[in-house]
Design a protein around this motif. Structure first.
Motif, PDB file in Angstrom:
ATOM      1  N   LEU A 159       0.948  -1.346  -0.096  1.00  0.00           N
ATOM      2  CA  LEU A 159      -0.109   0.004  -0.083  1.00  0.00           C
ATOM      3  C   LEU A 159       0.868   1.176  -0.065  1.00  0.00           C
ATOM      4  N   GLU A 166      -5.461   0.244  -4.875  1.00  0.00           N
ATOM      5  CA  GLU A 166      -5.459   0.325  -3.375  1.00  0.00           C
ATOM      6  C   GLU A 166      -6.625  -0.308  -2.784  1.00  0.00           C
ATOM      7  N   ARG A 208      -6.807  -3.753  -0.887  1.00  0.00           N
ATOM      8  CA  ARG A 208      -7.350  -3.701   0.663  1.00  0.00           C
ATOM      9  C   ARG A 208      -8.275  -4.907   0.760  1.00  0.00           C
TER      10      ARG A 208
END
Length: 355
Positions: A270, A291, A295
């Motif tokens: 990240l 991202e 996640r």
């Protein structure tokens, strides 16, 4: 943040004076964090989990140093850095992660063989203590007590230069392992010096970059040409999705490849994405999409089936498709499409530079 048990966990880990106490603490924390999986934001959970792993590993190293002193071996003869590789190096460990580790120490002015012997003995204690806490050793022997992964800074420099000169598959794999390395305990400056060697040489070897991109593309995203999820077809894992190698690793490898070429030293995926956006290597829109996809994949990886083998925490990185709701399945397909797009983009950019 915001977990009232968090400061208590770290206080208890810090106060532990025996490995058995650390094992008991790890079991308690494991159960508590498992309960948080469905309700805690994934980045927050990942951060807390990896800080806990770091604290346990650091304390195990400190106890091992104390054991060496009690045995009459003294303190570390020169400053050193204890390195984590793999998911530990990237701060992306799950509840069950194995040991991937190494050591770099400052070049001694004298008694080089004695210094090496000290660190190998210390590392043997560390590895055994971590096994007793529940961290299985790396099956590929990337371990600090393996003489291949425990060196002075000048020895590491020679080893890296050899890997750069010889672009064999194993050499490239080892260089990618180094790229994910970070100091969990000891002298950060020694670890930084090792990274200086890595980043000063990598881009000077086009053949290494070519081999790295081949390695990066090795694991394919588990989505078919018609957008269907590619499930395990045979054996005890039939019907399962390989979250580790079919979703997580392809994104990790692609972002790492971009980070290496941009001289980014961050090891977290990240953070690498955010750095790439800041440097203009990724657009803000793409960075945000990658991202979000990563996640979600991190969350799925955190809930992959846990298995306890001989007291060691382990998992095979696979999740049965029946555990996914329709919403989760749709989000996984979307995330995988982003992963596939990322892979294609990195390959095209890298090969374009090499032409």
């Amino acid at each position: 943040m915001g977990d009232p048990a968090r400061p208590h966990h770290f206080k208890m880990i810090s106060a532990a004076d025996r490995v058995e106490g650390l094992r008991s603490l790890r079991d308690q924390i494991h159960e508590q964090m498992e309960a948080l999986l469905p309700i805690r934001p994934v980045e927050q959970l990942n951060e807390q989990l990896n800080e806990t792993h770091d604290a346990l590993i650091t304390k195990a190293i400190m106890l091992s140093e104390a054991d060496m002193a009690r045995m009459g071996k003294g303190s570390p003869p020169v400053p050193y850095a204890y390195l984590l590789f793999g998911s530990g190096g990237r701060k992306e460990q799950t509840l069950s992660s194995d040991q991937d580790s190494g050591v770099v120490y400052r070049d001694p002015a004298e008694n080089g063989e004695e210094v090496k012997a000290y660190f190998l003995e210390l590392c043997h204690l560390i590895v055994m203590n971590l096994i007793n806490i529940g961290y299985p050793p790396c099956e590929g022997k990337v371990l600090s007590d393996n003489p291949d992964w425990c060196h002075s800074l000048s020895e590491w420099r020679t080893k890296l230069e050899g890997w750069f000169r010889e672009p064999a598959w194993e050499s490239v794999r080892y260089l990618l392992i180094i790229a994910d390395g970070r100091c969990v305990y000891g002298d950060e400056g020694v670890a930084d010096s090792l990274k200086d060697v890595f980043f000063s040489d990598t881009l000077n070897h086009p053949m290494i970059i070519r081999r790295m991109i081949e390695n990066t593309m090795r694991h394919k995203v588990l989505v078919g040409i018609f957008g269907q999820l590619l499930k395990e077809r045979y054996g005890e894992d039939a019907g399962s999705l390989d979250i580790k190698y079919g979703a997580y690793i392809p994104m990790v490898n692609s972002i790492r490849m971009m980070a290496i070429q941009a001289n980014i030293r961050e090891t977290s995926t990240l953070e690498r994405i955010r750095n790439l956006v800041e440097l203009g290597k990724l657009s803000s829109a793409d960075g945000s999409k990658y991202e979000q996809a990563f996640r979600f994949i991190l969350r799925l990886r955190l809930v992959t089936t846990e298995q306890k083998e001989g007291g060691l925490y382990a998992n095979n990185g696979k999740l049965h498709s029946s555990k996914l709701t329709k919403e989760m399945t749709d989000e996984l397909k979307s995330s995988l499409r982003q992963g596939k797009r990322l892979q294609r983009s990195v390959y095209k950019q890298t090969m374009g530079r090499l032409m």
